[in-house]
Each structure stands twice: as structure tokens, then as C-alpha cells.
Design a protein around this motif. Structure first.
Motif, PDB file in Angstrom:
ATOM      1  N   LYS A  18       0.828  -1.210   0.000  1.00 42.29           N
ATOM      2  CA  LYS A  18       0.000   0.000   0.000  1.00 42.29           C
ATOM      3  C   LYS A  18       0.863   1.260   0.000  1.00 42.29           C
ATOM      4  N   GLU A  19       0.315   2.304  -0.566  1.00 41.34           N
ATOM      5  CA  GLU A  19       1.015   3.582  -0.641  1.00 41.34           C
ATOM      6  C   GLU A  19       1.391   4.098   0.742  1.00 41.34           C
ATOM      7  N   GLU A  20       0.595   3.793   1.742  1.00 44.25           N
ATOM      8  CA  GLU A  20       0.891   4.246   3.105  1.00 44.25           C
ATOM      9  C   GLU A  20       2.249   3.749   3.575  1.00 44.25           C
TER      10      GLU A  20
ATOM     11  N   LEU B  58       4.897   5.946   1.963  1.00 39.90           N
ATOM     12  CA  LEU B  58       4.916   7.260   2.608  1.00 39.90           C
ATOM     13  C   LEU B  58       5.510   7.201   4.013  1.00 39.90           C
ATOM     14  N   GLU B  59       5.123   6.189   4.776  1.00 46.16           N
ATOM     15  CA  GLU B  59       5.628   6.082   6.149  1.00 46.16           C
ATOM     16  C   GLU B  59       7.132   5.842   6.171  1.00 46.16           C
TER      17      GLU B  59
ATOM     18  N   ASN C 210       8.881   9.081   5.146  1.00 49.11           N
ATOM     19  CA  ASN C 210       8.786  10.053   6.238  1.00 49.11           C
ATOM     20  C   ASN C 210       9.755   9.696   7.363  1.00 49.11           C
TER      21      ASN C 210
END
Length: 155
Positions: free
Chosen positions: A74-76, A79-80, A83
Motif C-alpha cells: 500500500k502507498e501508506e 509514505l511512512e 517520512n
């Protein structure tokens, strides 16, 4: 010396060991993905010493997250991991540069990964570590920073 981490017990143990060597040290609980926490770390350091001479960006994680099937991740996760790794280095570096410029000296060292330089591993982790390396290379080539005695390196 100042350190930050999520684990209070770990911080306390490391600070104790550092102080046994006769070095002044402080520890701050920090989630590097939280902007307020990174601000708190910087404030604590500035309240204690008024500046930063050497910054070591040593945050990592996400190399085992996600699915081995890339398109299922997943894209999350992307991103996580970005970050946690790259943007944490950006936050601390950008907050340190003005202090280093003022004193006309500073060192920024970012702990990256061989995956960021050579590829391999999970792509979201590789991308984040590659971004850290690129950030350090680009800042090291910036004459407005190097003329102020600031160096940038990746390990």
C-alpha cells in the motif's frame, strides 16, 4: 551529546553509559515522524548548549515492511518509510543548518544504507535511503553552505 529515540528505557541506559565516560549528555523521547517532537528535541538541545556542532541522522526502518510482492504494498507503507527515513533527516538537517552557519562550522552525517546507493531490498526503503544520500550529496555541493564550513556526508 544529545540523543533521541522512542524508547525511554533505552535512552536512559545510553545516557548513563555516556555520562560514565565523563561526557555531558541529554536524551529526549521523540517520534521523528512527528514535527512537534523534532521541534522539542531541537529546543532541548538549544536550551542546554545553544547550538549544534555535529548532527548524526541515524533513523531507519521499513526495510522489512510491506509485501514482497511490490504491487501489493500500500502507498501508506511507501509514505511512512519515506517520512521515517528521508524526511526525518531533512527536518533535523534544516533545523541545524542555520546554527552551523552562524558558528561557521558544522558536520552533518546521515546513516543511509548500501541499498540506497546500490539498489536492492524493498523499493520503498531503497527510495528513502537513496533520497538521504542525494540530500547529503546535494548539500555538500552547495557553495553557500560549504563556504560556512559545513560538511555533509552519508555513511
Amino acid at each position: 551529546m544529545a540523543i533521541c529515540a522512542l524508547d525511554k528505557e533505552g535512552i536512559d541506559q545510553i545516557i548513563k553509559e555516556i555520562k560514565l565516560k565523563g561526557v555531558d549528555a541529554i536524551g529526549v523521547i521523540c517520534d521523528v515522524m512527528n514535527l512537534e517532537d523534532t521541534d522539542k528535541v531541537m529546543k532541548t538541545i538549544l536550551d542546554a548548549w545553544g547550538t549544534i556542532h555535529i548532527l548524526v541522522n541515524n533513523v531507519g526502518g521499513g526495510g522489512r515492511w510491506g509485501s514482497p510482492v511490490v504491487e501489493e504494498t500500500k502507498e501508506e507503507v511507501w509514505l511512512e518509510v519515506y517520512n521515517k527515513n528521508a524526511l526525518a533527516a531533512v527536518r533535523f538537517t534544516m533545523k541545524s543548518i542555520p546554527l552551523m552557519k552562524k558558528q561557521k562550522w558544522g558536520r552533518v552525517v546521515t546513516i543511509a544504507s548500501i541499498h540506497g546507493a546500490e539498489g536492492g531490498g524493498r523499493p520503498w526503503f531503497t527510495m528513502a535511503k537513496s533520497a538521504e544520500i542525494s540530500l547529503m550529496k546535494t548539500l555538500a555541493m552547495n557553495p553557500d553552505l560549504t563556504k560556512e564550513g559545513i560538511t555533509f556526508n552519508s555513511v
